[in-house]
Write an enzyme that holds these catalytic residues in place. Structure first.
Site, PDB file in Angstrom:
ATOM      1  N   GLU A  97      -8.529  -2.058 -41.948  1.00  0.00           N
ATOM      2  CA  GLU A  97      -9.425  -2.754 -41.566  1.00  0.00           C
ATOM      3  C   GLU A  97     -10.880  -2.759 -42.202  1.00  0.00           C
ATOM      4  O   GLU A  97     -11.040  -1.446 -42.613  1.00  0.00           O
ATOM      5  CB  GLU A  97      -9.725  -2.780 -40.005  1.00  0.00           C
ATOM      6  CG  GLU A  97     -10.907  -3.698 -39.394  1.00  0.00           C
ATOM      7  CD  GLU A  97     -10.657  -4.122 -37.974  1.00  0.00           C
ATOM      8  OE1 GLU A  97      -9.695  -4.974 -37.545  1.00  0.00           O
ATOM      9  OE2 GLU A  97     -11.208  -3.302 -37.220  1.00  0.00           O
ATOM     10  N   LYS A 123     -15.004  -3.168 -41.973  1.00  0.00           N
ATOM     11  CA  LYS A 123     -15.966  -3.494 -41.151  1.00  0.00           C
ATOM     12  C   LYS A 123     -17.163  -2.834 -41.217  1.00  0.00           C
ATOM     13  O   LYS A 123     -16.814  -1.445 -41.497  1.00  0.00           O
ATOM     14  CB  LYS A 123     -15.686  -3.551 -39.547  1.00  0.00           C
ATOM     15  CG  LYS A 123     -15.191  -2.247 -39.082  1.00  0.00           C
ATOM     16  CD  LYS A 123     -14.492  -2.463 -37.540  1.00  0.00           C
ATOM     17  CE  LYS A 123     -14.089  -0.857 -37.038  1.00  0.00           C
ATOM     18  NZ  LYS A 123     -13.635  -0.774 -35.565  1.00  0.00           N
ATOM     19  N   LYS A 125     -10.257 -11.232 -38.642  1.00  0.00           N
ATOM     20  CA  LYS A 125     -10.507 -10.471 -37.326  1.00  0.00           C
ATOM     21  C   LYS A 125     -11.733 -11.246 -36.823  1.00  0.00           C
ATOM     22  O   LYS A 125     -12.979 -10.949 -36.889  1.00  0.00           O
ATOM     23  CB  LYS A 125     -10.896  -9.022 -37.599  1.00  0.00           C
ATOM     24  CG  LYS A 125     -10.979  -8.108 -36.332  1.00  0.00           C
ATOM     25  CD  LYS A 125      -9.489  -7.534 -35.758  1.00  0.00           C
ATOM     26  CE  LYS A 125      -9.673  -7.040 -34.673  1.00  0.00           C
ATOM     27  NZ  LYS A 125      -9.843  -5.656 -35.024  1.00  0.00           N
ATOM     28  N   GLU A 170      -3.890 -10.713 -29.208  1.00  0.00           N
ATOM     29  CA  GLU A 170      -4.209  -9.163 -28.698  1.00  0.00           C
ATOM     30  C   GLU A 170      -4.610  -9.307 -27.316  1.00  0.00           C
ATOM     31  O   GLU A 170      -5.294 -10.342 -26.719  1.00  0.00           O
ATOM     32  CB  GLU A 170      -5.464  -8.770 -29.628  1.00  0.00           C
ATOM     33  CG  GLU A 170      -5.944  -7.483 -29.248  1.00  0.00           C
ATOM     34  CD  GLU A 170      -7.285  -6.963 -29.814  1.00  0.00           C
ATOM     35  OE1 GLU A 170      -7.366  -6.656 -30.877  1.00  0.00           O
ATOM     36  OE2 GLU A 170      -8.428  -6.954 -29.165  1.00  0.00           O
ATOM     37  N   ASN A 204      -4.360  -3.450 -27.762  1.00  0.00           N
ATOM     38  CA  ASN A 204      -5.566  -2.521 -28.246  1.00  0.00           C
ATOM     39  C   ASN A 204      -5.976  -1.577 -26.988  1.00  0.00           C
ATOM     40  O   ASN A 204      -6.134  -1.928 -25.843  1.00  0.00           O
ATOM     41  CB  ASN A 204      -6.784  -3.695 -28.258  1.00  0.00           C
ATOM     42  CG  ASN A 204      -7.927  -3.220 -29.066  1.00  0.00           C
ATOM     43  OD1 ASN A 204      -8.183  -1.989 -29.256  1.00  0.00           O
ATOM     44  ND2 ASN A 204      -8.902  -4.072 -29.299  1.00  0.00           N
ATOM     45  N   GLU A 262      -3.568  -0.808 -31.860  1.00  0.00           N
ATOM     46  CA  GLU A 262      -4.702  -0.968 -32.277  1.00  0.00           C
ATOM     47  C   GLU A 262      -5.805   0.138 -31.505  1.00  0.00           C
ATOM     48  O   GLU A 262      -5.667   0.630 -30.419  1.00  0.00           O
ATOM     49  CB  GLU A 262      -5.441  -2.352 -32.126  1.00  0.00           C
ATOM     50  CG  GLU A 262      -4.613  -3.334 -32.628  1.00  0.00           C
ATOM     51  CD  GLU A 262      -5.196  -4.801 -32.288  1.00  0.00           C
ATOM     52  OE1 GLU A 262      -6.304  -5.001 -32.032  1.00  0.00           O
ATOM     53  OE2 GLU A 262      -4.097  -5.711 -31.986  1.00  0.00           O
ATOM     54  N   SER A 263      -6.600   0.654 -32.283  1.00  0.00           N
ATOM     55  CA  SER A 263      -7.899   1.520 -31.925  1.00  0.00           C
ATOM     56  C   SER A 263      -7.273   3.026 -31.492  1.00  0.00           C
ATOM     57  O   SER A 263      -6.189   3.216 -30.889  1.00  0.00           O
ATOM     58  CB  SER A 263      -8.547   0.830 -30.754  1.00  0.00           C
ATOM     59  OG  SER A 263      -9.148  -0.414 -31.097  1.00  0.00           O
TER      60      SER A 263
END
Length: 465
Positions: free
Chosen positions: A68, A70, A130, A179, A200, A230-231
């Site tokens: 990702e 960001k 995203k 998600e 997530n 995710e995360s």
């Protein structure tokens, strides 16, 4: 303004941080797309370059890295405000990332849809937008900017609207990653046609992270969907644990964004997700044959999926039967489209054919394997095996067959020189199988003694079990 052009009203469940972001995003998107109708945006989306296969990429063996990009986040603040995202994206791809995720929200994440265009031009991997989708027009707009996939948050939408958005995205050629954070959101996600479902660990309402969340919910995702965790990734150990839980992909952001060497950081995580390559693990992998391929699209899909073998049906009068010329053309396509060292075996599927007919097929198709799917005797297996070309023999199991009797037939063909035995259900209208699954207990009993391949009645929902 038509109904489809109206901004989406956000879900009542979208409170807290995600609710605030959605409200701000709705205002920003309305201003940015002012005057643009869905029809105009759809026209622009249609003119965009063909999408790269996001779901197809993640469906290959192992756990894949979605890296990702960001510049900031609500939980971490500024991460890499002045970063060259195109250079970092190239580093991710060079390190083995299967796809790149690009934040499109400016106020909290420092991103924009234009970043999608820039990243797609800089790489050859699929690009995930995203985004906080709060207006249907965002879907064709993002496709027109080069997005191959788009994030859809279950927390933002009631079930019917989410399902509609998924359908619209698929119709546009942009793969939706839906998600979820909890069991309710996951149920809503699974009620759509989405092929890719994300779990997530972060609650977007509070930004709290529960590192066990994705692991707890994993088994609720059917094996015919692609599961993304995710995360919470801090290093290879997390990715290794997710691979053990049979996740198909890991979406990693902050850890990679803070890495001084994006390529090396991505390479470490990507390598952790790959299936072990030691001989013991390689030997345990199932051999996969995709049979009944009838056209170029199917042949290319089989090649891209990594199939070990592709079956071409040359049994006249049966479903999906090919002429010798058609089979030869598809065989040439398979060879031309395959990477060096990864070409699937071309299997000429016959049933109760004469030796002369089989020789004609082999000469025209240049088949790597001859499959006998009728009631051929073991003597024919021996005759063909003596030519040096591998022979696979289907053994038909019918209701009431004892495992010992089936094992006896399998052993006779193996002793005659068959390279592989396929267990299939017989007794149908046509020679060969019936599309039904072999009795599990019989198959297991035979497999404990002899090497066999399961055939018939297998699809994406049943093959794992």
């Amino acid at each position: 303004m038509t109904v489809l052009d109206r901004p989406i009203v956000r879900s009542r469940r979208a409170s807290g941080v995600v609710g605030e972001i959605a409200a701000r995003r709705a205002a920003d998107v309305a201003a940015a797309l002012d005057g643009l109708t869905s029809r105009e945006l759809t026209r622009q989306a249609t003119a965009a370059p063909a999408p790269r296969g996001f779901a197809e990429t993640l469906a290959r063996g192992g756990l894949h890295l979605i890296a990702e990009l960001k510049r900031a986040s609500p939980s971490a603040g500024s991460i890499a405000a002045g970063d060259d995202i195109a250079a970092r994206a190239r580093g991710y791809a060079a390190g083995g990332a299967a796809a790149v995720s690009v934040l499109c929200e400016r106020h909290w994440f420092g991103g924009s849809p234009e970043d999608v265009t820039q990243v797609r031009a800089a790489t050859t991997v699929p690009v995930l937008a995203k985004e906080f989708v709060v207006d249907r027009r965002q879907l064709p707009f993002l496709r027109s900017r080069g997005a191959d996939a788009v994030l859809l948050l279950a927390v933002l939408h009631p079930p019917r609207r989410l399902a509609s958005l998924v359908d619209e995205a698929l119709d546009l050629g942009i793969e939706p990653l839906v998600e979820a954070h909890d069991a309710r959101e996951l149920d809503v996600a699974l009620g759509t046609r989405a092929r890719v479902v994300g779990l997530n660990n972060r609650d977007l309402r509070t930004l709290d992270v529960d590192l066990e969340r994705a692991a707890i919910l994993r088994d609720a995702i059917p094996r015919d969907r692609i599961a993304v965790a995710e995360s919470g990734v801090r290093g290879p150990a997390t990715v290794r644990a997710w691979r053990a839980l049979d996740f198909d992909a890991a979406l990693v952001g902050e850890t990679l964004m803070r890495a001084r060497d994006p390529s090396a950081a991505a390479a470490e995580l990507a390598a952790t997700g790959r299936p072990p390559a030691d001989p013991a693990n390689v030997d345990r992998r199932a051999m996969v044959k995709i049979c009944g391929v009838t056209d170029e699209e199917g042949a290319l899909a089989a090649v891209r999926s990594g199939a070990d073998a592709i079956g071409l049906n040359l049994v006249p009068g049966t479903p999906r039967a090919l002429s010798i010329g058609e089979a030869a053309a598809l065989a040439r396509l398979v060879r031309a489209a395959s990477a060096e060292g990864r070409r699937p075996a071309v299997v000429a599927v016959t049933a109760d054919a004469s030796v002369v007919r089989i020789e004609e097929i082999v000469a025209a198709v240049d088949a790597d394997v001859v499959q006998l799917s009728g009631d051929e005797p073991s003597e024919l297996v021996a005759t063909l095996a003596a030519t040096g070309r591998p022979v696979w023999k289907a053994v038909h199991v019918v209701t009431g067959d004892a495992a010992a009797a089936v094992a006896g037939r399998v052993r006779r063909h193996l002793d005659a020189g068959a390279e592989r035995i396929l267990l299939d259900v017989g007794g149908g209208t046509f020679p060969g199988g019936t599309g039904r699954s072999v009795d599990v207990d019989v198959a297991a009993a035979v497999a404990r003694e002899l090497p066999v391949v399961l055939a018939g009645g297998l699809d994406s929902g049943t093959v794992a079990s």
